[in-house]
Design a protein around this motif. Structure first.
Motif, PDB file in Angstrom:
ATOM      1  N   VAL A   1     -22.328   3.436   2.500  1.00 26.71           N
ATOM      2  CA  VAL A   1     -22.531   1.998   2.694  1.00 26.71           C
ATOM      3  C   VAL A   1     -21.250   1.300   3.139  1.00 26.71           C
ATOM      4  O   VAL A   1     -21.264   0.515   4.080  1.00 26.71           O
ATOM      5  CB  VAL A   1     -23.066   1.329   1.405  1.00 26.71           C
ATOM      6  N   VAL A   2     -20.148   1.605   2.470  1.00 27.01           N
ATOM      7  CA  VAL A   2     -18.932   0.835   2.764  1.00 27.01           C
ATOM      8  C   VAL A   2     -17.953   1.563   3.678  1.00 27.01           C
ATOM      9  O   VAL A   2     -16.910   1.025   4.027  1.00 27.01           O
ATOM     10  CB  VAL A   2     -18.195   0.390   1.461  1.00 27.01           C
ATOM     11  N   GLY A   3     -18.275   2.784   4.094  1.00 30.26           N
ATOM     12  CA  GLY A   3     -17.383   3.502   5.010  1.00 30.26           C
ATOM     13  C   GLY A   3     -16.210   4.108   4.277  1.00 30.26           C
ATOM     14  O   GLY A   3     -16.162   5.298   4.025  1.00 30.26           O
ATOM     15  N   LEU A   4     -15.249   3.298   3.916  1.00 31.43           N
ATOM     16  CA  LEU A   4     -14.107   3.774   3.143  1.00 31.43           C
ATOM     17  C   LEU A   4     -14.009   2.948   1.874  1.00 31.43           C
ATOM     18  O   LEU A   4     -14.203   1.740   1.912  1.00 31.43           O
ATOM     19  CB  LEU A   4     -12.804   3.608   3.933  1.00 31.43           C
ATOM     20  N   MET A   5     -13.692   3.602   0.771  1.00 34.12           N
ATOM     21  CA  MET A   5     -13.554   2.875  -0.494  1.00 34.12           C
ATOM     22  C   MET A   5     -12.109   2.352  -0.605  1.00 34.12           C
ATOM     23  O   MET A   5     -11.232   2.800   0.126  1.00 34.12           O
ATOM     24  CB  MET A   5     -13.958   3.779  -1.638  1.00 34.12           C
ATOM     25  N   PRO A   6     -11.892   1.382  -1.508  1.00 26.89           N
ATOM     26  CA  PRO A   6     -10.566   0.740  -1.524  1.00 26.89           C
ATOM     27  C   PRO A   6      -9.385   1.721  -1.544  1.00 26.89           C
ATOM     28  O   PRO A   6      -8.449   1.565  -0.754  1.00 26.89           O
ATOM     29  CB  PRO A   6     -10.614  -0.118  -2.799  1.00 26.89           C
TER      30      PRO A   6
ATOM     31  N   TYR B   1       0.824  -1.216   0.000  1.00 26.07           N
ATOM     32  CA  TYR B   1       0.000   0.000   0.000  1.00 26.07           C
ATOM     33  C   TYR B   1       0.858   1.266   0.000  1.00 26.07           C
ATOM     34  O   TYR B   1       0.416   2.332  -0.412  1.00 26.07           O
ATOM     35  CB  TYR B   1      -0.975   0.020   1.197  1.00 26.07           C
ATOM     36  N   ALA B   2       2.101   1.140   0.442  1.00 23.48           N
ATOM     37  CA  ALA B   2       2.984   2.300   0.484  1.00 23.48           C
ATOM     38  C   ALA B   2       3.243   2.873  -0.916  1.00 23.48           C
ATOM     39  O   ALA B   2       3.633   4.023  -1.055  1.00 23.48           O
ATOM     40  CB  ALA B   2       4.298   1.925   1.163  1.00 23.48           C
TER      41      ALA B   2
ATOM     42  N   MET C   1      -6.294   2.190   1.291  1.00 20.16           N
ATOM     43  CA  MET C   1      -4.851   2.150   1.026  1.00 20.16           C
ATOM     44  C   MET C   1      -4.188   3.445   1.512  1.00 20.16           C
ATOM     45  O   MET C   1      -3.103   3.436   2.080  1.00 20.16           O
ATOM     46  CB  MET C   1      -4.569   1.954  -0.470  1.00 20.16           C
ATOM     47  N   CYS C   2      -4.917   4.554   1.320  1.00 20.76           N
ATOM     48  CA  CYS C   2      -4.410   5.845   1.741  1.00 20.76           C
ATOM     49  C   CYS C   2      -4.289   5.913   3.270  1.00 20.76           C
ATOM     50  O   CYS C   2      -3.273   6.348   3.811  1.00 20.76           O
ATOM     51  CB  CYS C   2      -5.368   6.907   1.195  1.00 20.76           C
ATOM     52  N   CYS C   3      -5.325   5.443   3.975  1.00 20.69           N
ATOM     53  CA  CYS C   3      -5.286   5.379   5.440  1.00 20.69           C
ATOM     54  C   CYS C   3      -4.066   4.610   5.917  1.00 20.69           C
ATOM     55  O   CYS C   3      -3.359   5.030   6.827  1.00 20.69           O
ATOM     56  CB  CYS C   3      -6.504   4.614   5.977  1.00 20.69           C
ATOM     57  N   LEU C   4      -3.838   3.478   5.296  1.00 24.72           N
ATOM     58  CA  LEU C   4      -2.718   2.639   5.709  1.00 24.72           C
ATOM     59  C   LEU C   4      -1.401   3.373   5.493  1.00 24.72           C
ATOM     60  O   LEU C   4      -0.503   3.332   6.325  1.00 24.72           O
ATOM     61  CB  LEU C   4      -2.730   1.306   4.959  1.00 24.72           C
TER      62      LEU C   4
END
Ligand code: SF4
Ligand code: SF4
Ligand code: SF4
Ligand code: SF4
Lengths: 291, 268
Positions: free
Chosen positions: B206-211, B181-182, B215-218
């Motif tokens: 619906v899904v909270g965070l999109m894919p 993800y980096a 990845m950005c959060c991580l």
């Protein structure tokens, strides 16, 4: 040609006709299938919660095939994807491999990456080959339009599964076309059937199935062709549930690939389990030209 | 006898008769499809013969403590419904029917079970969904989701801004061993091709965070926020995101890892 047949858990319990049809077709083509009673779950359902349990389950099967000195013939696309993934992970992570082998040693097994994992379709396409298949066919369909459902876990991630070109795959289409049927182009051909979320988020799983069915119908397909028990159950059992709502339109029957091929090889309908699918398949016979 | 249409009283009688017929010979466990999961998880109730021995005790009035309840509930759930135990049992016990009915009973009274959110639920969705009342069917799914998703911030509520100072627990970093993800540069291709995102008019709700957001959060170290997104449990594992990522981010595999660590964290 000889392979160890990997049944997985779904087929014996819920799609027995898939194994029966596969065995009948292989028998006709001179492919010897060996049963290994100690095979267990491929590990797929454990992937969400316990990576190690998944790899261990998969590795035991690989080690058993290795011990028997046989390559695998896998009917389920999720089993296929899961066994390929385990193979990949074990190649990349030698520490994990050592850990797994310590477990397997208790059962006098060892995993050394000594065998090949193949899906039924890959065996038919690569090992048997289109020409030999054509030669074995005794009658062909005429005017039959088929929508092939490739199956996510065979196709992707392509660097792991190595099944076919992930963007424009051909194997399944060509295998269908040797039967005289036309493989239609449809927008959701490479999309998910929804099975991974059946039982978890049924609404979403049904939306995925319904969208695929609508897309196949729009493309003029008479049947959806499957080569995976999960996909097949989505299009057979779950579609039956969907069909109770008239808004979803008439059901579009699913046919397992060895059933589709088996009829052209002149194999008996009963051996192919044609009447065991929930949604009636008998209409397929009207596509054989009168002799 | 059909476990579904027969009356509950008949079912109980049959259960007791079948439990009585079990000689604890162990044949059913020899070829259990979940045997390796037993090896990895160490819960003996995954093995059918041990489930039988346990149910026998239970039927004779034994009381369960919390740990046992959890273990038996997990043991009965970590079953692939392959029917091999039924085929193998020399006493002719229809174990598969037992598992279906016992599973529902254990789910109804038990604590949230993460395994409900895995493909172990496939047969339940296929065979049981229409045979039990809707709320009995959905309750275990909902409680598992509540226990696992959205624990840290209310991602579903668009009125609450997502705080960027969410503390990550010490030691949670190694839980995501795969750090592809980096390499994410937020092109959003993964989200664009995702069939789950595409299924909704308001996917964020619906899904909270999109894919791509996960990845950005991580990338920002917000692991717990990522692990709390409903998206990880609604992922179909279709691998479209991963196949289409120009940066070779293993999006779907990262979501698998997040699921694994979320489960570890509630089990701890
Ligand atoms: S049905 Fe369940 S308990 Fe029985 S053999 Fe299969 S996995 Fe094991
Ligand atoms: S095989 Fe049948 S009798 Fe033997 S332990 Fe299992 S359930 Fe009991
Ligand atoms: S496709 Fe890859 S690079 Fe683009 S947002 Fe998704 S993870 Fe990031
Ligand atoms: S694997 Fe999951 S996140 Fe990726 S595209 Fe498919 S459903 Fe979306």
């Amino acid at each position: 040609m000889k392979f160890a047949l990997f049944h997985g858990c779904n087929i014996p319990a819920r799609v027995a006709q898939y194994a029966n049809a596969t065995e009948a077709v292989c028998d006709r083509l001179g492919i010897e299938l060996v049963e290994i009673a100690d095979f267990n779950c491929c590990g797929y359902p454990a992937r969400n919660t316990d990576d190690r349990a998944f790899v261990l389950s998969a590795a035991k099967n690989l080690a058993l095939a290795e011990k028997a000195g046989l390559d695998l013939l896998v009917m389920c696309k999720c089993c296929y994807g899961s066994l390929k993934k385990a193979e990949y992970v074990l190649h990349q992570n030698q520490d994990l491999k050592a850990d797994i082998n310590r477990f397997l040693a208790k059962e006098s097994l060892q995993y050394q990456n000594g065998i090949q994992v193949n899906h039924l379709l890959s065996v038919l396409y690569h090992a048997v080959g289109i020409d030999r298949l054509k030669g074995a066919i005794s009658k062909t369909y005429s005017g039959l339009q088929i929508a092939v459902s490739y199956g996510c876990h065979a196709l992707r991630p392509s660097n792991v599964t190595g099944f076919d070109d992930p963007v424009s795959p051909r194997i399944f289409d060509e295998l269908v076309e040797i039967t005289g049927a036309f493989s239609v182009d449809w927008t959701r051909k490479l999309d998910c059937c929804g099975a991974p979320l059946t039982g978890i988020n049924d609404r979403l799983a049904m939306d995925m199935a319904q969208k695929k069915i609508a897309s196949a119908r729009e493309s003029g397909a008479h049947f959806i062709c499957t080569a995976c028990p999960y996909t097949h159950l989505q299009f057979d059992v779950v579609q039956t549930r969907l069909a109770t709502n008239p808004e979803n339109g008439e059901p579009l029957a699913a046919i397992l690939y060895p059933q589709l091929l088996g009829l052209c090889l002149g194999i008996d309908q009963k051996a192919l389990g044609i009447s065991e699918n929930l949604i009636d398949l008998s209409g397929i016979n009207s596509f054989f030209m009168a002799e | 006898m059909d476990p579904v249409t027969s009356s509950p009283a008949n079912l109980v009688t049959r259960l007791i008769m079948e439990l009585d017929a079990c000689t604890h010979c162990g044949s059913c466990s020899l070829n259990c499809s979940a045997a390796m999961v037993f090896e990895a998880a160490g819960n003996e109730y995954i093995l059918p013969s041990e489930k039988m021995a346990f149910l026998k005790n239970l039927a004779s009035g034994k009381k369960l403590d919390d740990r046992q309840t959890r273990a038996i509930q997990e043991g009965v759930y970590l079953c692939t419904n392959c029917d091999r135990c039924t085929v193998r049992c020399p006493s002719g016990i229809r174990l598969k029917d037992l598992w279906y009915s016992v599973r529902e009973q254990l789910l109804a009274g038990g604590p949230p079970l993460a395994h409900v959110l895995t493909p172990y639920s496939f047969a339940r969705g296929l065979m049981i969904r229409e045979t039990v009342p809707v709320d009995e069917y959905t309750r275990p799914i909902e409680t598992a989701k509540q226990a696992l998703a959205g624990r840290f911030v209310d991602l579903m509520n668009p009125d609450i801004p997502i705080p960027l100072n969410v503390q990550t627990k010490e030691g949670s970093q190694p839980a995501i061993r795969d750090n592809t993800y980096a390499h994410c540069f937020s092109c959003q291709s993964c989200t664009t091709v995702c069939p789950v995102v595409g299924n909704y008019d308001n996917p964020e709700q619906v899904v909270g965070l999109m894919p791509h957001q996960i990845m950005c959060c991580l990338g920002l170290g917000l692991i717990e926020m990522a692990a709390g997104a409903q998206m990880i449990w609604d992922c179909l594992t279709c691998y479209k995101c991963q196949e289409n990522c120009p940066q070779q981010v293993e999006v779907c595999d990262v979501l698998y890892r997040l699921k694994n660590s979320a489960v570890e964290s509630i089990e701890r």
